[in-house]
Design an enzyme around this catalytic site. Structure first.
Site, PDB file in Angstrom:
ATOM      1  N   CYS A 142      38.177  46.523  41.055  1.00  0.00           N
ATOM      2  CA  CYS A 142      39.384  46.108  40.359  1.00  0.00           C
ATOM      3  C   CYS A 142      40.141  47.389  40.034  1.00  0.00           C
ATOM      4  CB  CYS A 142      38.976  45.389  39.074  1.00  0.00           C
ATOM      5  SG  CYS A 142      40.344  45.013  37.974  1.00  0.00           S
ATOM      6  N   ASP A 160      36.464  48.714  37.157  1.00  0.00           N
ATOM      7  CA  ASP A 160      37.919  48.797  37.017  1.00  0.00           C
ATOM      8  C   ASP A 160      38.407  50.240  37.134  1.00  0.00           C
ATOM      9  OD1 ASP A 160      40.477  47.839  36.535  1.00  0.00           O
ATOM     10  OD2 ASP A 160      39.870  46.621  34.818  1.00  0.00           O
ATOM     11  N   ASP A 203      46.308  41.169  38.530  1.00  0.00           N
ATOM     12  CA  ASP A 203      46.275  40.750  37.127  1.00  0.00           C
ATOM     13  C   ASP A 203      47.203  39.563  36.915  1.00  0.00           C
ATOM     14  OD1 ASP A 203      44.428  42.533  36.234  1.00  0.00           O
ATOM     15  OD2 ASP A 203      45.851  43.961  35.399  1.00  0.00           O
TER      16      ASP A 203
END
Ligand code: GLA
Length: 744
Positions: A536, A488, A558
């Protein structure tokens, strides 16, 4: 020049034609992919259906001659000629120069701008020599005075109708050269349109939870800049473009020139219409705050800039890109694997992860047919919320008293593999790492360090930071049987200072940081073969062809609310393959409060790489039964979804339903998903005509339910493609799927 392997190419080509998946049939060619026609000083870069032709003009500059459908004869081509200049315009400024330096009488967007050590800021690049090797052409350009060279590398992907451009800038002078802007190249539209028509641009824009929205606009005089200055690709814009002749193209028809930049740092695409009505797209490193100092002998290589042409509309442009990604870009391109069905804990437990809770979720996930269990944020350091812990990649002893092993073993015993969330580029000020190394983050001394989501960015341009990050992830992989990282990145750059190096070197951070991300990913994979990574960035903030060279999948958004997702997915698939498009089924009411049936949520998420992200402990027995059936169905159709040819039949933007069809490359199988979001005034859905099937074949129709109006058990390819199918979807959020299998 290597001769082209005719039999293989021809066989592939024939197979492709027989599969009838493409809207424009390719013509077999026995000519080499890259040819130099010495008399005319032309370079012909040829794919199965397109030609990209460059010429060296009378000023010894490289210029575009043709980009479009493949030309039948080389003798149709004329040498490159500069246009005639007139008041205030020079011949060189009016020509479709392939890699213009900023110098002389040129006023359009340059590809390269430099400052020499003596203060000279003028660069005029001329053709020097070239090399051809198989599908690759390298053009060597040189400045008229200084030993500053540019090598333009063109790689042709014959079966994909796409080529990739990349530039390497070489400082052969005796002093430093500062590169102030460096594009990978420019894609020029090959002809001017008649006065009553204007080229149209299609691109992808958005924001967090609203990524990849399709935007279409006419290309007016001046410049349209698509860019990121955020240090990463961004949710706000995506480095993809498609251009058609003023609205003449649709999903199925029309000429489309398209392209995408392979770079996950600051990027810029300049779509420019010059006063002469030439339309060109320059793409590469963003020149904002750019300044890459090359010492004598040093080089700078730009990202790859891919471009392609089709006369088969936006649908075919997407399919060409999808296939290129699967066969030439993704890390598993040589030994392709299907993406597993995964479960992710984030929306179920957020930061409240612990061993018993995750084990219980894993048991429930396994019963549904899930193949990979991923524990998201919250498992490490003092990470009980987003204000602490980032940077401390050690297992939280309260939540996991015996480390991760008992959970990993449990997941494995349930027949799944184990994945873990990490955010390696970041640090919370409230962390042991930051307390020990406050100088490791991007910052300017004596200036504020802006936090976003309570975090700062580790300066990955620094070798010691790279080593720390690599070692932390390497240790996790060595000590635990982790098969997958969800990697992420939850904020964008600010105060991009790198005080440890001299001021002249600091701006290199824009290039060295993304390169370090790629390099760490590659090192981890080399050390731990088989480990997969998802990119991500707070959803779809880092999706581009550069990242796709290093990761197997990406987090799309998201926003997991199914109806919102359909439009995000539609835009996503303009440029990127459904294979990498992670899509989870989550709980309702979702973030926007909307409530949709579980079935609609599954049939939406199944159109990419399926995941489940709901809180399974709250799912009823009926939910579990439906989910099990849906996962089983997905596993049957997933080769089509992930590696087939996508045909977008009804758009959720234009219609009150999204209908998408995925066809096997050999045309033997197909699956259609129809998701209706609203019905008003009892309107029936329009009949949808399928595409890409084998016309003379007969298909058996497998229904999921009674929503298909058509009664026959079998239909021919012609009937399916010419008469079509009619779905009886009613009310709000009704959805179904049919599967077709060739029986004759
Ligand atoms: C980001 C991701 C989410 C989740 C959270 C965890 O927002 O996009 O999927 O992993 O971080 O903090």
């Amino acid at each position: 020049m290597r001769p082209r392997p005719l039999p293989v190419r021809t066989a592939l080509l024939l197979a492709a034609v027989l599969q009838a998946a493409a809207s424009t049939a390719a013509v077999p060619s026995s000519r080499p992919t890259v040819r130099y026609l010495a008399d005319a000083r032309l370079f012909v870069l040829e794919t199965d259906r397109t030609s990209y032709v460059l010429g060296v003009n009378e000023q010894n500059e490289v210029q575009l001659v043709h980009w479009g459908a493949r030309l039948a004869r080389d003798s149709d081509l004329e040498p490159a000629h500069t246009r005639e200049g007139y008041a205030f315009e020079s011949p060189e400024g009016l020509s479709e120069n392939e890699y213009p330096g900023w110098g002389g009488l040129r006023f359009a967007e340059p590809c390269l701008k430099v400052s020499f050590a003596d203060g000279v800021r003028d660069l005029v690049l001329k053709y020097a020599s070239h090399e051809i090797q198989g599908d690759t052409l390298v053009l060597h350009l040189k400045d008229i005075g200084y030993d500053l060279g540019v090598d333009l590398t063109y790689r042709v992907f014959p079966g994909h109708d796409i080529l990739a451009k990349q530039a390497t800038i070489r400082n052969g002078t005796t002093g430093p050269v500062v590169v102030e802007s460096a594009a990978s190249g420019v894609f020029s539209m090959p002809f001017r349109l008649p006065d009553d028509r204007v080229y149209r641009l299609t691109h992808l824009a958005g924001r967090w939870a609203n990524e990849t929205q399709i935007v279409r606009e006419t290309i007016e005089p001046g410049k349209k800049v698509l860019e990121s200055r955020r240090g990463t690709t961004s949710h706000q814009a995506n480095p993809f473009f498609a251009i058609d002749e003023g609205g003449r193209a649709d999903e199925e028809h029309g000429r489309v020139w398209f392209g995408a930049l392979a770079w996950s740092g600051n990027w810029k695409l300049v779509v420019e219409r010059t006063p002469e009505n030439l339309v060109r797209v320059t793409g590469g490193f963003n020149d904002f705050d750019f300044g890459y100092r090359l010492a004598p002998g040093e080089r700078l290589t730009t990202p790859r800039f891919y471009g392609g042409f089709t006369s088969g509309g936006f649908g075919e442009a997407s399919r060409l890109l999808h296939r290129l990604e699967i066969e030439e870009i993704l890390p598993d391109r040589a030994a392709r694997r299907v993406r597993p069905v995964l479960y992710n804990s984030w929306e179920a437990t957020e930061f409240a992860v612990d061993e018993p809770g995750q084990k219980a979720l894993a048991e429930k996930a396994a019963r549904l047919g899930v193949e990979r269990f991923v524990m998201d944020d919250g498992w490490f350091g003092a990470r009980n919320h987003d204000r602490a812990g980032l940077g401390d990649w050690t297992v939280n002893p309260k939540k996991f008293p015996s480390g991760l092993k008992p959970l990993v073993d449990h997941v494995k015993s349930l027949g799944m593999d184990f994945g873990l969330w990490v955010e390696p580029e970041m640090v919370n000020p409230d962390s042991d790492l930051y307390r020990a190394h406050p100088d490791w983050v991007l910052h300017f001394p004596q200036r504020p360090r802006s936090e976003s989501r309570n975090q700062l960015i580790l300066n990955l341009a620094r070798k010691d930071v790279q080593e720390y990050v690599f070692a932390a992830l390497d240790r996790l992989l060595t000590e635990n049987e982790i098969r997958f990282f969800k990697w992420d990145m939850n904020r964008h750059f600010s105060e991009p200072g790198w005080p440890a190096v001299s001021p002249e070197e600091q701006k290199k951070v824009w290039v060295e940081y993304p390169r370090a991300v790629y390099a760490i990913m590659d090192r981890l994979k080399a050390r731990h073969p088989g480990v997969e990574i998802e990119s991500c960035s707070g959803g779809g903030g880092r999706v581009d062809l550069g990242m796709l060279e290093h990761v197997e999948e990406v987090w799309t958004s998201d926003n997991t609310e199914a109806f919102d997702r359909l439009r995000i997915q539609e835009g996503f698939t303009m440029a990127y393959t459904p294979k990498v498009m992670m899509a989870w089924v989550t709980d309702v009411p979702n973030m926007n409060g909307r409530v949709t049936p579980l079935r609609y949520r599954f049939l939406t998420a199944m159109q990419g790489s399926l995941g489940i992200g709901g809180n399974l402990s709250r799912w009823s027995e009926a939910d579990g039964k439906l989910a099990t059936d849906m996962v089983a169905y997905y596993k049957r159709v997933r080769p089509l979804v992930q590696e087939g040819s996508l045909h977008r039949l009804l758009s959720p933007t234009d219609d009150d339903a999204a209908v998408n069809e995925y066809v096997a490359r050999d045309g033997k199988e197909a699956v259609v998903f129809a998701c209706r979001h609203s019905q008003q005034y009892l309107h029936a859905l329009p009949t949808v005509r399928l595409r890409g099937l084998v016309a003379e074949a007969v298909y058996r129709i497998e229904r999921m339910d009674d929503r298909l109006v058509d009664k026959p058990q079998t239909l021919s390819g012609t009937a399916l493609m010419e008469r079509g199918l009619t779905f009886d979807l009613r009310g709000d959020f009704d959805a179904t799927s049919v599967r077709l299998e060739r029986v004759e």
